[in-house]
Design a protein around this motif. Sequence first.
Motif, mmCIF file in Angstrom:
data_model
loop_
_atom_site.group_PDB
_atom_site.id
_atom_site.type_symbol
_atom_site.label_atom_id
_atom_site.label_comp_id
_atom_site.label_asym_id
_atom_site.label_seq_id
_atom_site.Cartn_x
_atom_site.Cartn_y
_atom_site.Cartn_z
ATOM 1 N N SER A 109 2.861 33.737 4.767
ATOM 2 C CA SER A 109 3.070 32.888 3.590
ATOM 3 C C SER A 109 1.726 32.681 2.904
ATOM 4 O O SER A 109 0.672 32.941 3.480
ATOM 5 C CB SER A 109 3.693 31.545 3.980
ATOM 6 O OG SER A 109 2.793 30.807 4.791
ATOM 7 N N ALA A 110 1.788 32.196 1.671
ATOM 8 C CA ALA A 110 0.566 31.910 0.917
ATOM 9 C C ALA A 110 0.838 30.777 -0.051
ATOM 10 O O ALA A 110 1.948 30.629 -0.566
ATOM 11 C CB ALA A 110 0.098 33.145 0.161
ATOM 12 N N PHE A 111 -0.191 29.958 -0.273
ATOM 13 C CA PHE A 111 -0.097 28.895 -1.262
ATOM 14 C C PHE A 111 -1.377 28.894 -2.080
ATOM 15 O O PHE A 111 -2.459 28.784 -1.514
ATOM 16 C CB PHE A 111 0.097 27.524 -0.614
ATOM 17 C CG PHE A 111 0.277 26.456 -1.651
ATOM 18 C CD1 PHE A 111 1.499 26.256 -2.254
ATOM 19 C CD2 PHE A 111 -0.799 25.691 -2.055
ATOM 20 C CE1 PHE A 111 1.652 25.288 -3.241
ATOM 21 C CE2 PHE A 111 -0.651 24.724 -3.042
ATOM 22 C CZ PHE A 111 0.570 24.526 -3.626
ATOM 23 N N PRO A 112 -1.263 29.055 -3.380
ATOM 24 C CA PRO A 112 -0.037 29.349 -4.116
ATOM 25 C C PRO A 112 0.459 30.748 -3.782
ATOM 26 O O PRO A 112 -0.263 31.557 -3.220
ATOM 27 C CB PRO A 112 -0.480 29.243 -5.575
ATOM 28 C CG PRO A 112 -1.939 29.556 -5.566
ATOM 29 C CD PRO A 112 -2.456 29.058 -4.252
ATOM 30 N N ALA A 113 1.694 31.012 -4.157
ATOM 31 C CA ALA A 113 2.279 32.331 -3.899
ATOM 32 C C ALA A 113 1.551 33.385 -4.728
ATOM 33 O O ALA A 113 1.103 33.105 -5.842
ATOM 34 C CB ALA A 113 3.766 32.321 -4.255
ATOM 35 N N PRO A 114 1.421 34.596 -4.194
ATOM 36 C CA PRO A 114 0.781 35.656 -4.981
ATOM 37 C C PRO A 114 1.598 35.978 -6.233
ATOM 38 O O PRO A 114 2.823 35.933 -6.210
ATOM 39 C CB PRO A 114 0.736 36.853 -4.030
ATOM 40 C CG PRO A 114 1.388 36.440 -2.763
ATOM 41 C CD PRO A 114 1.848 35.040 -2.884
ATOM 42 N N ALA A 115 0.900 36.299 -7.320
ATOM 43 C CA ALA A 115 1.573 36.714 -8.554
ATOM 44 C C ALA A 115 2.135 38.113 -8.382
ATOM 45 O O ALA A 115 3.154 38.455 -8.970
ATOM 46 C CB ALA A 115 0.591 36.670 -9.719
ATOM 47 N N SER A 116 1.464 38.923 -7.547
ATOM 48 C CA SER A 116 1.958 40.268 -7.258
ATOM 49 C C SER A 116 1.427 40.714 -5.900
ATOM 50 O O SER A 116 0.389 40.257 -5.450
ATOM 51 C CB SER A 116 1.527 41.256 -8.343
ATOM 52 O OG SER A 116 0.120 41.389 -8.360
ATOM 53 N N SER A 117 2.194 41.595 -5.268
ATOM 54 C CA SER A 117 1.802 42.161 -3.981
ATOM 55 C C SER A 117 2.170 43.636 -3.973
ATOM 56 O O SER A 117 3.216 44.029 -4.485
ATOM 57 C CB SER A 117 2.521 41.457 -2.827
ATOM 58 O OG SER A 117 2.102 40.119 -2.722
#
Length: 177
Positions: A109-117
């Motif tokens: 998980s990540a915060f904030p969420a990635p804009a793209s992966s």
Amino acid sequence: MTRSRVASAAAVLLLAWAALLVPQALAQTPSPSPSPSGASPSPSASGATPSPTASPERESLALILSAEPTTIEMGGETVVVAQVTNTGTGTVEEATLDVTLPRELELVSAFPAPASSAGASHSFELGPLDAGDSVVVQIDARGTDVVADAVVSATAIAGAVTASDTAGVSVVVTGGA
């Protein structure tokens, strides 16, 4: 001629020479300096008050990357923290953070969420950052394979790459007990 008369004649010539050059030098001076009391400079011959020259704003980013814990068992998790700070004098309009996880770590998980992966690469849009402002990105990653040195790398980018900073942090993934 006596020495005193020669000295007097030399002093008169020096004063006459200075009287000719000083007005020319003053005419070439760009603008008067402000007075020590902080008062505004007096208007120039044209009647306008000269304005100070503004220095251009500078974009600059600093990136700090850390992981805790730095040693995990396979299947265990580590928290990677990236702090991006605008150390420049102007606002960075479009700050981004690109993080690449090694193959031995997977994003949980990540915060904030990635804009793209895309695979192991994750891009975070940080938005505008005023001078002195910071933003923190937290990434939870799981160890998927045993490795002595899994290097997480990151790059903070200001706008159209006018300023950037890179960092890396190592995580050890062990086979367990």
